[in-house]
Scaffold this motif. Structure first.
Motif, PDB file in Angstrom:
ATOM      1  N   VAL A  74       0.865  -1.176   0.000  1.00 24.59           N
ATOM      2  CA  VAL A  74       0.000   0.000   0.000  1.00 24.59           C
ATOM      3  C   VAL A  74       0.904   1.230   0.000  1.00 24.59           C
ATOM      4  CG1 VAL A  74      -1.718   1.317   1.288  1.00 24.59           C
ATOM      5  CG2 VAL A  74      -1.885  -1.184   1.191  1.00 24.59           C
ATOM      6  N   ASN A  75       0.758   2.067  -1.000  1.00 24.16           N
ATOM      7  CA  ASN A  75       1.544   3.286  -1.163  1.00 24.16           C
ATOM      8  C   ASN A  75       0.648   4.466  -0.791  1.00 24.16           C
ATOM      9  OD1 ASN A  75       3.451   5.167  -1.946  1.00 24.16           O
ATOM     10  ND2 ASN A  75       3.166   4.846  -4.150  1.00 24.16           N
TER      11      ASN A  75
ATOM     12  N   VAL B  55      -4.187   7.273  -1.277  1.00 23.17           N
ATOM     13  CA  VAL B  55      -3.704   5.920  -1.007  1.00 23.17           C
ATOM     14  C   VAL B  55      -3.856   5.081  -2.272  1.00 23.17           C
ATOM     15  CG1 VAL B  55      -3.999   3.834   0.378  1.00 23.17           C
ATOM     16  CG2 VAL B  55      -4.349   6.080   1.422  1.00 23.17           C
ATOM     17  N   LYS B  56      -2.818   4.340  -2.605  1.00 18.78           N
ATOM     18  CA  LYS B  56      -2.843   3.482  -3.783  1.00 18.78           C
ATOM     19  C   LYS B  56      -2.353   2.087  -3.414  1.00 18.78           C
ATOM     20  CE  LYS B  56      -0.898   2.974  -8.439  1.00 18.78           C
ATOM     21  NZ  LYS B  56       0.066   3.538  -9.427  1.00 18.78           N
TER      22      LYS B  56
ATOM     23  N   MET C  73      -5.506   6.872   6.880  1.00 17.85           N
ATOM     24  CA  MET C  73      -6.234   6.395   5.705  1.00 17.85           C
ATOM     25  C   MET C  73      -5.552   5.174   5.094  1.00 17.85           C
ATOM     26  SD  MET C  73      -7.023   8.381   2.102  1.00 17.85           S
ATOM     27  CE  MET C  73      -7.603   9.861   2.957  1.00 17.85           C
ATOM     28  N   ALA C  74      -4.217   5.181   5.099  1.00 18.88           N
ATOM     29  CA  ALA C  74      -3.466   4.058   4.542  1.00 18.88           C
ATOM     30  C   ALA C  74      -3.671   2.789   5.369  1.00 18.88           C
ATOM     31  CB  ALA C  74      -1.983   4.406   4.481  1.00 18.88           C
ATOM     32  N   ILE C  75      -3.688   2.940   6.689  1.00 16.04           N
ATOM     33  CA  ILE C  75      -3.913   1.774   7.559  1.00 16.04           C
ATOM     34  C   ILE C  75      -5.315   1.222   7.349  1.00 16.04           C
ATOM     35  CG2 ILE C  75      -4.099   1.023   9.967  1.00 16.04           C
ATOM     36  CD1 ILE C  75      -1.928   3.120  10.632  1.00 16.04           C
ATOM     37  N   ARG C  76      -6.301   2.114   7.239  1.00 12.98           N
ATOM     38  CA  ARG C  76      -7.681   1.676   7.013  1.00 12.98           C
ATOM     39  C   ARG C  76      -7.808   0.942   5.668  1.00 12.98           C
ATOM     40  NH1 ARG C  76     -12.195   2.591   9.424  1.00 12.98           N
ATOM     41  NH2 ARG C  76     -11.319   4.321  10.666  1.00 12.98           N
TER      42      ARG C  76
ATOM     43  N   GLU D 127       6.232   4.262  -7.888  1.00 10.03           N
ATOM     44  CA  GLU D 127       6.532   5.686  -7.982  1.00 10.03           C
ATOM     45  C   GLU D 127       5.892   6.427  -6.802  1.00 10.03           C
ATOM     46  OE1 GLU D 127       8.476   7.154 -10.107  1.00 10.03           O
ATOM     47  OE2 GLU D 127       8.871   5.348 -11.317  1.00 10.03           O
ATOM     48  N   PRO D 128       6.552   7.488  -6.299  1.00 12.83           N
ATOM     49  CA  PRO D 128       5.983   8.241  -5.174  1.00 12.83           C
ATOM     50  C   PRO D 128       4.724   8.999  -5.574  1.00 12.83           C
ATOM     51  CG  PRO D 128       7.954   9.328  -6.038  1.00 12.83           C
ATOM     52  CD  PRO D 128       7.864   8.002  -6.721  1.00 12.83           C
ATOM     53  N   LEU D 129       3.822   9.197  -4.605  1.00 19.79           N
ATOM     54  CA  LEU D 129       2.567   9.905  -4.838  1.00 19.79           C
ATOM     55  C   LEU D 129       2.669  11.379  -4.482  1.00 19.79           C
ATOM     56  CD1 LEU D 129       0.116   7.235  -3.351  1.00 19.79           C
ATOM     57  CD2 LEU D 129       0.662   7.630  -5.760  1.00 19.79           C
TER      58      LEU D 129
END
Length: 291
Positions: free
Chosen positions: A109-110, A115-116, A148-151, A138-140
């Motif tokens: 998860v990036n 979040v991607k 949000m990334a953890i969710r 690639e960086p966002l």
């Protein structure tokens, strides 16, 4: 005359003997050089054996299968060369594991302001494909929405549809978060929910990372789940710590020691921890590496 002749002969004989003895005691440089060039260099062989052993340790981890999701911060503060170091760190960890459909599965998860999901647990089932995919991320840019990334990881990456295995299989679910900043959203509640769902969370902070936030995210005990490095330049030094945790040590039967969460252990010792002072004004006993 006869006496003088005999005396002269004896002098010649004695002189010859002394000269021969003297020559015999002189060093023989050519012989010495021959011995030196043919000398067996044990240290070189030992170094070779140690290098081969280290390589075998890195690539032949006998870890119990786990569902492993990396949650990677790629916000604007992470410079390109630092992002590359972070990816290499994750690739090194993958290199330590046995990757496969029935072994360890890896997802990524990036995140930044958005979040991607780069790939799921059921996207790749071989080590080289996972490492290649990590290298192409690639960086966002922009912000740091860690909550949000953890969710997203909990609701979309650790699902059966995404490749996570059922609880009945007793396969540990592990999330490793790598971040260099302070979250711009709340992480405490979502992290608690993720941990309650059975996800074990490791938090790796770099440079400006907020230690208090890392501790809110990570599983207990924090001594084993919170890590800090001052720069991305030394983050690879954490690889051995995760190898100890995820790989474990071989016993007499060649299997790994497993704890209650399904992770292999390798004699975690308190002397491997040291106090980290001056990190955002906090003091913590979590594992830290300084320049």
């Amino acid at each position: 005359d006869e006496v003088e002749m005999v005396s002269l002969v004896w002098k010649v004989v004695v002189f010859g003997i002394l000269a021969a003895g003297s020559q015999g005691s002189l060093p023989q440089p050519r012989l010495h050089r021959q011995v030196s060039t043919g000398r067996y260099d044990l240290s070189a062989d030992l170094a070779s054996v140690e290098a081969q052993s280290e390589k075998a340790t890195r690539t032949n981890c006998k870890n119990r299968p786990i569902d492993l999701v990396f949650i990677m911060d790629s916000s604007r503060s992470v410079r390109p060369v630092e992002f590359k170091k972070a990816k290499e760190f994750l690739q090194d960890m993958v290199d330590s594991l046995v990757i496969g459909r029935d072994a360890t599965r890896v997802g990524l998860v990036n995140y930044a302001s958005t979040v991607k999901i780069e790939f799921l647990l059921n996207t790749f089932f071989d080590k080289s494909s996972v490492k290649q995919a990590l290298g192409q991320v690639e960086p966002l840019a922009s912000g740091t929405m860690t909550g949000m990334a953890i969710r997203t990881a909990m609701e979309k990456a650790f699902t059966k549809e995404a490749g996570a295995r059922s609880a009945s299989m007793n396969i540990a679910k592990v999330a490793i978060i790598v971040t260099d900043g302070r979250p711009q959203d709340k992480v405490e509640e979502v992290s608690a929910t993720a941990r309650a769902s059975g996800i074990e969370i490791y938090a790796v902070g770099v440079d400006r990372a907020d230690m208090a936030s890392l501790k809110l995210m990570a599983s207990q005990p924090h001594d084993d789940h919170v890590f800090y490095v001052e720069t991305y330049g030394v983050i690879e030094k954490l690889t051995s710590k995760f190898r100890e945790t995820l790989c474990g040590k071989d016993d007499d039967n060649g299997s790994a020691d497993i704890d209650d969460n399904g992770l292999g252990l390798n004699d975690r010792k308190d002397d491997n921890k040291r106090v980290s002072e001056g990190n955002n004004g906090m003091s913590d006993r979590s594992y830290s590496i300084h320049l």
